[in-house]
Design an enzyme around this catalytic site. Structure first.
Site, mmCIF file in Angstrom:
data_model
loop_
_atom_site.group_PDB
_atom_site.id
_atom_site.type_symbol
_atom_site.label_atom_id
_atom_site.label_comp_id
_atom_site.label_asym_id
_atom_site.label_seq_id
_atom_site.Cartn_x
_atom_site.Cartn_y
_atom_site.Cartn_z
ATOM 1 C CE1 TYR A 59 0.452 -41.277 7.343
ATOM 2 C CE2 TYR A 59 0.814 -39.347 5.972
ATOM 3 C CZ TYR A 59 0.572 -39.907 7.212
ATOM 4 O OH TYR A 59 0.424 -39.094 8.307
ATOM 5 C CG LEU A 221 -16.046 -33.026 14.900
ATOM 6 C CD1 LEU A 221 -14.925 -32.234 15.551
ATOM 7 C CD2 LEU A 221 -17.329 -32.924 15.708
#
Length: 350
Positions: A59, A221
């Site tokens: 990451y 969403l």
């Protein structure tokens, strides 16, 4: 429900918050959050009672681990009360053929580097970030067992790994007396439910915890995407959401908005609540680029969907599963939806 309504992770005795803080956005303001904002997000999550931090060596090329480590260096008293998980497998140096993968050399190198960046001498969870078809499963498992026995790792898990490999690795570990597999990480949300087939079946049969990532489908969403505005401001991950820009998704968003209105909450909160209420889910990984985003995500913990609302959302997004799932369904063999009970403790307890 709140962050201190802890759940047991699979067949372990490890207690974790129902929402894990994902840190993929930490350490890079060009795409995620700068160091100060990342630290503020981390502190807000911990102050709210969360104990579960999910990161990875890859990451932000290690910056995510460094940001978490810098915070722990200033607040060392917090370390032992936290469940910190990191990952290995992705390459950290494209010029080095042994810098990635799940072989013994790579794992041994990456665990030491992650511990240095995090400023700790052990990880609570160490995840295989993805399946490596070039490395024998036995080599990976025996190396992870060495790390557990050596005290550098407490538990191990599998992320983005095929169901057959999950089943074989968990069984090999059990039969050979190696450190057991605690949980799996899968992409899971209302727009991506194919894990309900083989992967959920393996988790159910083997007593593994399930941790969904991308519960908001890379922002699809959240409610910011509409028929009128398919490219809202800040939609920087179009490559990931483009496959969902269709009428079926917008029909789902309409229903999510109706349910959100009934609960006086947001579309994102309803979508997150749906994931959290699935029987096998132990903890949901949420990320944030701002404190406001984190607060919005945590607000979903107060949302409890009715059976009818869950059924309505399920019907809109029923996945087309691999053979033999649909074949068995058509012959009247129902898929088990119950959660796993371990020693009297419901691993998926709400």
């Amino acid at each position: 429900m709140n962050l201190t309504d802890y759940r047991t992770l699979g067949r372990t005795g490890l207690r974790v918050s129902p929402v894990a803080l994902g840190t993929m956005t930490f350490g890079d303001p060009s795409w995620g959050a700068d160091d100060d904002t990342s630290t503020a997000i981390l502190e807000r999550y911990l102050d709210a009672g969360g104990n579960f931090i999910d990161t990875a060596n890859a990451y932000m090329a290690g910056r995510s681990e460094e940001v978490v480590g810098a915070y722990l260096g200033k607040k060392p008293h917090r370390r032992d009360s936290l469940v910190i998980g990191s990952k290995f497998a992705l390459s950290m140096d494209p010029a080095d053929p042994n810098s990635g993968g799940t072989g013994r050399k790579a794992i041994r190198h990456h665990i030491d580097a992650s511990l240095r960046r995090l400023g700790t001498d052990y990880l609570d969870l160490y995840w295989q970030h993805n399946w490596d078809r070039h490395t024998p499963l036995e080599e990976t498992l025996s190396t992870l067992d060495d790390l557990v026995r050596g005290g550098k790792v407490r538990y191990v898990g599998l992320s983005d790994t095929p169901a057959w490999a999950v089943a074989r690795m968990a069984t090999l570990a059990e039969w050979r007396g190696w450190a057991s597999i605690a949980a799996i990480q899968v992409e899971y949300n209302l727009l991506e439910r194919t894990s309900e087939g083989e992967l959920f079946g393996a988790a159910r049969a083997l007593g593994l915890g399930v941790m969904p990532w991308s519960p908001l489908a890379n922002g699809m969403l959240t409610g910011k995407y509409t028929r009128e505005n398919a490219s809202p401001e800040g939609a920087g991950r179009g490559l990931f959401v483009g496959r969902h820009l269709n009428e079926g998704t917008f029909a789902l968003l309409d229903t999510l908005a109706e349910i959100a209105s009934a609960h006086s909450t947001t579309v994102a909160a309803v979508a997150l609540a749906w994931v959290r209420q699935q029987p096998l889910v132990t903890a949901t990984i949420v990320g944030a680029r701002t404190i406001a985003q984190l607060d919005d995500n945590l607000a979903s913990l107060s949302v409890v969907l009715t059976v009818a609302e869950c059924a309505q959302l399920n019907a809109l997004t029923t996945p087309d599963l691999n053979f033999p799932a649909n074949f068995l369904r058509d012959f009247g063999v129902p898929a088990q939806q119950g959660s796993t009970s371990i020693n009297g403790i419901n691993a998926g307890a709400r």
